[in-house]
Scaffold this active site. Structure first.
Site: not given
Length: 189
Positions: A20, A66, A68, A114
């Site tokens: 990610h 982060f 999201n 996201n």
């Protein structure tokens, strides 16, 4: 003109080198090659570095919100530096592409990502440039979350490093040519 290049990922050592975080890895490589460094900007919830390239100010950004909530940092920085969304480029992972494949796009939906969903929600448009880096699909029985938060195996890391070199070349080409269309023609394929 001012441009902003954002790499998406999750902050903290726990997430370093995870799938990610290939967006962070790409921006880290760019700033290293340009010999600039990041400064933590707590007000904007991001690590920010900048350089003048071809008489243009370029901001390199790694949100510390982060994944999201990446849109919070992106919107705040675009507003503060008065940067148009047409001068925004976001680099991120794509699990629907083979490991190490890269694809540049001018606009589009979040495609289930996201971090991109957050950016679209906060800036109010899908019309910004992107570089997607393939991380592949999870193996049978593995959840998407475990896949994206997992680290690359040795062979995949070699492939990702080749992809990161290609992304570095593509971004530098983009900054020289000042054209996403030309960059897409040169590097998509």
């Amino acid at each position: 003109m001012v441009k902003m290049i954002v790499g998406l990922g999750n902050p903290g050592s726990k997430y370093q080198q995870t799938k990610h975080n290939v967006g962070f890895m790409a921006v880290d490589r760019l700033v290293k090659d340009l010999d600039i460094s990041f400064t933590e900007d707590k007000a904007f919830k991001a690590l920010v570095g900048s350089a003048f390239i071809n008489q243009e100010k370029i901001y390199f950004v790694k949100p510390t919100t982060f994944m999201n909530n990446s849109g919070l940092a992106v919107r705040a920085l675009l507003t503060y530096y008065n940067i148009s969304t047409k001068d925004l480029m976001v680099i991120y992972d794509d699990l629907d592409m083979a490991v190490g494949k890269i694809r540049l796009r001018q606009k589009g939906s979040a495609g289930g990502h996201n971090g991109i969903k957050s950016i679209i929600a906060h800036i109010g448009t899908q019309e910004f440039d992107r570089v997607k880096i393939g991380i592949g699909r999870p193996s049978h029985g593995m959840s998407v979350i475990n896949h994206v938060l997992g680290k690359f195996d040795t062979d995949d890391m070699i492939t990702i490093n080749i992809a990161l070199d290609k992304v570095d070349k593509a971004i530098n080409y983009y900054l020289q040519e000042k054209s996403i269309e030309k960059t897409m023609q040169q590097f998509n394929g």
